[in-house]
Scaffold this motif. Structure first.
Motif, mmCIF file in Angstrom:
data_model
loop_
_atom_site.group_PDB
_atom_site.id
_atom_site.type_symbol
_atom_site.label_atom_id
_atom_site.label_comp_id
_atom_site.label_asym_id
_atom_site.label_seq_id
_atom_site.Cartn_x
_atom_site.Cartn_y
_atom_site.Cartn_z
ATOM 1 N N HIS A 65 -6.174 0.675 6.652
ATOM 2 C CA HIS A 65 -6.201 1.712 7.691
ATOM 3 C C HIS A 65 -6.774 1.144 8.989
ATOM 4 O O HIS A 65 -6.040 0.724 9.846
ATOM 5 C CB HIS A 65 -6.978 2.984 7.286
ATOM 6 C CG HIS A 65 -6.139 3.968 6.538
ATOM 7 N ND1 HIS A 65 -5.112 4.656 7.129
ATOM 8 C CD2 HIS A 65 -6.159 4.362 5.246
ATOM 9 C CE1 HIS A 65 -4.532 5.437 6.226
ATOM 10 N NE2 HIS A 65 -5.144 5.277 5.068
ATOM 11 N N HIS A 87 1.495 5.303 -2.190
ATOM 12 C CA HIS A 87 1.013 6.326 -3.138
ATOM 13 C C HIS A 87 2.248 7.089 -3.649
ATOM 14 O O HIS A 87 2.479 8.233 -3.229
ATOM 15 C CB HIS A 87 0.100 7.329 -2.440
ATOM 16 C CG HIS A 87 -1.071 6.775 -1.674
ATOM 17 N ND1 HIS A 87 -2.382 6.989 -2.046
ATOM 18 C CD2 HIS A 87 -1.147 6.045 -0.524
ATOM 19 C CE1 HIS A 87 -3.206 6.426 -1.163
ATOM 20 N NE2 HIS A 87 -2.480 5.843 -0.232
ATOM 21 N N HIS A 144 0.864 -1.203 0.000
ATOM 22 C CA HIS A 144 0.000 0.000 0.000
ATOM 23 C C HIS A 144 0.890 1.239 0.000
ATOM 24 O O HIS A 144 1.426 1.632 1.040
ATOM 25 C CB HIS A 144 -0.906 -0.030 1.241
ATOM 26 C CG HIS A 144 -1.880 1.116 1.338
ATOM 27 N ND1 HIS A 144 -3.180 0.967 1.783
ATOM 28 C CD2 HIS A 144 -1.748 2.443 1.060
ATOM 29 C CE1 HIS A 144 -3.790 2.142 1.778
ATOM 30 N NE2 HIS A 144 -2.940 3.062 1.339
ATOM 31 N N HIS A 186 -9.817 2.106 1.280
ATOM 32 C CA HIS A 186 -9.326 2.860 2.428
ATOM 33 C C HIS A 186 -10.544 2.999 3.344
ATOM 34 O O HIS A 186 -11.506 3.677 2.976
ATOM 35 C CB HIS A 186 -8.869 4.251 2.014
ATOM 36 C CG HIS A 186 -7.507 4.321 1.391
ATOM 37 N ND1 HIS A 186 -7.211 3.773 0.174
ATOM 38 C CD2 HIS A 186 -6.364 4.894 1.832
ATOM 39 C CE1 HIS A 186 -5.933 4.012 -0.113
ATOM 40 N NE2 HIS A 186 -5.397 4.698 0.873
ATOM 41 N N ASP A 203 1.963 2.930 3.491
ATOM 42 C CA ASP A 203 1.041 3.995 3.058
ATOM 43 C C ASP A 203 1.839 5.199 2.553
ATOM 44 O O ASP A 203 1.326 6.341 2.577
ATOM 45 C CB ASP A 203 0.090 4.410 4.188
ATOM 46 C CG ASP A 203 -1.084 5.248 3.691
ATOM 47 O OD1 ASP A 203 -1.394 5.186 2.490
ATOM 48 O OD2 ASP A 203 -1.689 5.964 4.515
#
Ligand code: NIG
Ligand code: FE
Length: 405
Positions: free
Chosen positions: A263, A81, A79, A240, A314
Motif C-alpha cells: 500500500h 484477495h 497481492h 498491509h 490488490d
C-alpha cells in the motif's frame, strides 16, 4: 516432449535476469529484441533470439505466428484477495455519495460485510469463485497470482479460503489479522486466538502471513505479536501498511525482516528513505488509491531512493474491484511517475521475488514458459492502452492458456 515456437514477433521485451530483485536504474533496463522468436520445450524456455538466429527444429513443433505482436513475460500479481462471496456494490454507491471506507468498516460493513457473505459460502462455491477471478486475471495476462484469506476470520472459513486459492493454482497468504470479527472482544484476544487456534493449520497451507496495520484493525504491537508467531511457524511475512495512516508499519516490517509492506499511500519521507536502504519490497497498489480516492503512493521517490518496488492489483470486493495488471501499469505510468520499463519490471521479476519464485518474471532460457502476446507491435501498449483488450494470447508453462477470439 512438447515444443512450442513463437515466431516472427515484432518485439520481445523482458527485464534482464540478475541475482535477486531489481532496484534503481536496473529497474528500467528492459531488453527489447526486434523480429524475435521464443522457443519453449516441456514448459520451460529453451532459447530466445532474433529470427535469423533460429536453429533448425526437428520433430513436432507447435507454432504461433507472432507477426504484428509483441511479447512480454507472464505477469505476476503478488497481492490479491480473490476468495470472497457476495459483493459490495451497495457500499460502492454509498462511497460515491460521500461515505468513507473507514466509516463503513467501523459501522460493521466493509471487510466485515464480506466476512458475513464468505462464511455462508460452501467450500465448492469459494473454489468456483477463485477460479472465476483467476480466469479473469489470466485473460489480462496474469500467469501467477497470490491470493489472501482474510474474509473468514474464523478457523474453517480462513482455511477454506487458503485451500480455494491453492486449488486454483494460486500462492496462498494467510491474512487472519485483516479485521476483528464480532465474536472476539478486542484485537488482542483475537490475535491470541489466531495464534493458538488457526496458525498451526494455516501454516500448513499458506506460504506467507499478512496483517492489516491500521487504526481500527491492528496496531503495531498486535501486528508484531501475530507476525512473530507466524515467522516461527515458517511463514514469510507481509504487511498491509500506511494505507490510510502512517502508524509504524514500515519500521515494523524492516525490523522483522518482512518480505513486503504493501500500500504505502500515506508513507512520508522517513518511510521512503528507510525502505530505500532495506530489502523489504514496497508493493504499490494504485487501483486501491484510485478507487478510494486516496493519494497515490510515493512510487517515484521509492524507486529513486533505491527501494525494491513491485506493483499489484490488490483485487478485492471493497477497495479494488479490478483484476487487471495492464490497468495497474497504466496507472503506474500516469499517476505514479514510473516509466513503462519500470512498471513492467515491477509486475514481473520483482513481483515474482515477493512470492519467492525464481523461475518466472523474465523471458530467458531456464525460466518457466510464461508469456503474454500483446496485440500491438510495441510492447508499451501494455500501459499505453488504458483498459484496452491488449492481451492477444497467454502462454502458461508452455501451453496456450488463453487466446482472444
Ligand atoms: O488491501 N486494506 C485492507 N484490505 C484490502 C481491502 C479489503 C476490503 O475492503 O475488503 C486492501 O485494500
Ligand atoms: Fe490488500
Amino acid at each position: 516432449m512438447s515444443t512450442l515456437l513463437i515466431r516472427d514477433l515484432a518485439q520481445l521485451a523482458t527485464p534482464r535476469l540478475g541475482r535477486g530483485p531489481l532496484r534503481g536504474s536496473a529497474l528500467r533496463d528492459i531488453e527489447v529484441v526486434d523480429d524475435a522468436y521464443v522457443l519453449v520445450r516441456d514448459g520451460v524456455i529453451d532459447s530466445v533470439g532474433r529470427m535469423r538466429e533460429l536453429p533448425t527444429l526437428e520433430g513436432e513443433v507447435e507454432d504461433i505466428d507472432g507477426r504484428g505482436l509483441s511479447a512480454i513475460p507472464g505477469l505476476v500479481d503478488c497481492h490479491t484477495h480473490p476468495a470472497f462471496a457476495g459483493d459490495r456494490a451497495g457500499e460502492f454507491a454509498l462511497r460515491a455519495a460521500g461515505a468513507s471506507y473507514e466509516e463503513l468498516l467501523a459501522a460493521g460493513g466493509g471487510i466485515l460485510s464480506t466476512m458475513r457473505a464468505t462464511r455462508e459460502a460452501s467450500r465448492a462455491a469459494l473454489e468456483a469463485i477463485v477460479v472465476r477471478h483467476r480466469d479473469a486475471m489470466l485473460e489480462r495476462g496474469t500467469t501467477t497470482f497470490e491470493g489472501k484469506s482474510g474474509y473468514g476470520l474464523d478457523r474453517d472459513t480462513e482455511l477454506a479460503q487458503l485451500e480455494a486459492v491453492r486449488a486454483a493454482g494460486g500462492i496462498p497468504t494467510w491474512l487472519g489479522a485483516h479485521a476483528v470479527p464480532p465474536e472476539h472482544a478486542d484485537a488482542d484476544t483475537y490475535v491470541d486466538w489466531l495464534i493458538e487456534d488457526v496458525l498451526p493449520e494455516a501454516a500448513r497451507i499458506a506460504v506467507a502471513a499478512d496483517v492489516f496495520v491500521e487504526r481500527g484493525t491492528f496496531d503495531v504491537e498486535q501486528a508484531r505479536r501475530y507476525l512473530t508467531a507466524c515467522r516461527a511457524a515458517g511463514l514469510t511475512l507481509r504487511l498491509h501498511g500506511d494505507q490510510l495512516s502512517e502508524i509504524g508499519a514500515v519500521p515494523l516490517a524492516i525490523d522483522l525482516g518482512a518480505r513486503s509492506v504493501d500500500h504505502l499511500e500515506a508513507t512520508g519521507p522517513a518511510g521512503v528513505a528507510a525502505l530505500g536502504s532495506s530489502d523489504v519490497v514496497a508493493v504499490l497498489l494504485p487501483i486501491a488509491a484510485l478507487y478510494l480516492a486516496r493519494p497515490m503512493p510515493p512510487a517515484r521517490a521509492l524507486v529513486d531512493a533505491g527501494a525494491v518496488v513491485a506493483l499489484a492489483t490488490d483485487f478485492n470486493p471493497g477497495s479494488a474491484f479490478c483484476e487487471s495488471l495492464p490497468v495497474v501499469c497504466t496507472l503506474a505510468c500516469t499517476q505514479l511517475g514510473l516509466t513503462p520499463e519500470e512498471a513492467l519490471a515491477a509486475c514481473t521479476v520483482n513481483a515474482a521475488h515477493v512470492l519467492a519464485l525464481t523461475d518466472r518474471g523474465s523471458v530467458a532460457p531456464g525460466m518457466r514458459g510464461d508469456l503474454v502476446l500483446l496485440d500491438a507491435p510495441d510492447w508499451r501498449h501494455l500501459a499505453y492502452h488504458l483498459a484496452g483488450d491488449v492481451v492477444q494470447t497467454v502462454v502458461q508453462a508452455g501451453r496456450v492458456a488463453f487466446t482472444r477470439a
